[in-house]
Structures are given as structure tokens and as C-alpha cells.
Scaffold this motif. Structure first.
Motif, PDB file in Angstrom:
ATOM      1  N   SER A 103       0.816  -1.214   0.000  1.00 19.16           N
ATOM      2  CA  SER A 103       0.000   0.000   0.000  1.00 19.16           C
ATOM      3  C   SER A 103       0.849   1.263   0.000  1.00 19.16           C
ATOM      4  O   SER A 103       0.392   2.310  -0.428  1.00 19.16           O
ATOM      5  N   ASN A 104       2.113   1.216   0.456  1.00 18.71           N
ATOM      6  CA  ASN A 104       2.932   2.423   0.520  1.00 18.71           C
ATOM      7  C   ASN A 104       3.644   2.732  -0.800  1.00 18.71           C
ATOM      8  O   ASN A 104       4.286   3.751  -0.929  1.00 18.71           O
ATOM      9  N   VAL A 105       3.542   1.892  -1.820  1.00 16.26           N
ATOM     10  CA  VAL A 105       4.178   2.110  -3.115  1.00 16.26           C
ATOM     11  C   VAL A 105       3.219   2.890  -4.013  1.00 16.26           C
ATOM     12  O   VAL A 105       2.054   2.534  -4.140  1.00 16.26           O
ATOM     13  N   LYS A 106       3.750   3.968  -4.623  1.00 14.46           N
ATOM     14  CA  LYS A 106       2.921   4.789  -5.499  1.00 14.46           C
ATOM     15  C   LYS A 106       3.039   4.274  -6.934  1.00 14.46           C
ATOM     16  O   LYS A 106       4.104   3.863  -7.369  1.00 14.46           O
ATOM     17  N   SER A 107       1.957   4.323  -7.666  1.00 11.88           N
ATOM     18  CA  SER A 107       1.984   3.883  -9.064  1.00 11.88           C
ATOM     19  C   SER A 107       2.438   5.037  -9.952  1.00 11.88           C
ATOM     20  O   SER A 107       2.255   6.203  -9.614  1.00 11.88           O
ATOM     21  N   LYS A 108       3.029   4.699 -11.091  1.00 15.83           N
ATOM     22  CA  LYS A 108       3.504   5.717 -12.021  1.00 15.83           C
ATOM     23  C   LYS A 108       2.317   6.302 -12.778  1.00 15.83           C
ATOM     24  O   LYS A 108       1.409   5.591 -13.180  1.00 15.83           O
ATOM     25  N   LYS A 109       2.368   7.599 -12.987  1.00 13.85           N
ATOM     26  CA  LYS A 109       1.328   8.263 -13.761  1.00 13.85           C
ATOM     27  C   LYS A 109       1.933   8.703 -15.086  1.00 13.85           C
ATOM     28  O   LYS A 109       3.062   9.185 -15.138  1.00 13.85           O
TER      29      LYS A 109
END
Length: 88
Positions: A14-20
Motif C-alpha cells: 500500500s505504501n508504493v505509489k503507481s507511475k502516472k
């Protein structure tokens, strides 16, 4: 029949952000259009045709000169074609 349990897909923490994605992809080239290749191909074919035409014409003249012993004896139709081709 399936035996055993279904595999569970791995999930990201949950702490990993996805690339936009930022902007359009690199394949779009609206600011620099690509020229069609057909026109270049047609021009090169036309040039090849002119060159081969001239080469064949010179070869034919040489063969006629050798066959007739240096004198060209053309029929009226051949003379008309020769004069027409020499004009253009």
C-alpha cells in the motif's frame, strides 16, 4: 476438473505509489509529419526508366551501325519514329 486452490495474484504494498503517465506517448508525431515514400519511389523509378531507355537507344544505334557497315538504312516508318524521338 481443477484440483487445488486458485493462485492469488501478487499485490503491491500500500505504501508504493503507481507511475502516472505524463502527456502523450512518444510515437505521436503531429508536429513533424512523415513524408510518404511512394512519391520518392515513383521518382526513382522514373529516373531508372529514363536511364534504361537512353542506354537501350544507344545500344540499338551501335548494333545498327555495325550491322549496316556504318550506314543506317531505315524504312520510312523507322525514320518517322526516329525524327519524332529526336524532337522530344
Amino acid at each position: 476438473m481443477a484440483q487445488g486452490k486458485m493462485k492469488v495474484k501478487a499485490k503491491l504494498p500500500s505504501n508504493v505509489k503507481s507511475k502516472k503517465s505524463n502527456g502523450p506517448s512518444a510515437t505521436q508525431r503531429s508536429n513533424r509529419p512523415i513524408k510518404p515514400k511512394k512519391k520518392q519511389h515513383e521518382e526513382s523509378q522514373k529516373l531508372k526508366q529514363i536511364i534504361s531507355k537512353n542506354i537501350n537507344k544507344k545500344i540499338e544505334e551501335e548494333v545498327r551501325a555495325r550491322a549496316s557497315g556504318g550506314q543506317q538504312k531505315l524504312s520510312k516508318a523507322q525514320q518517322a519514329v526516329a525524327t519524332h524521338n529526336s524532337e522530344s
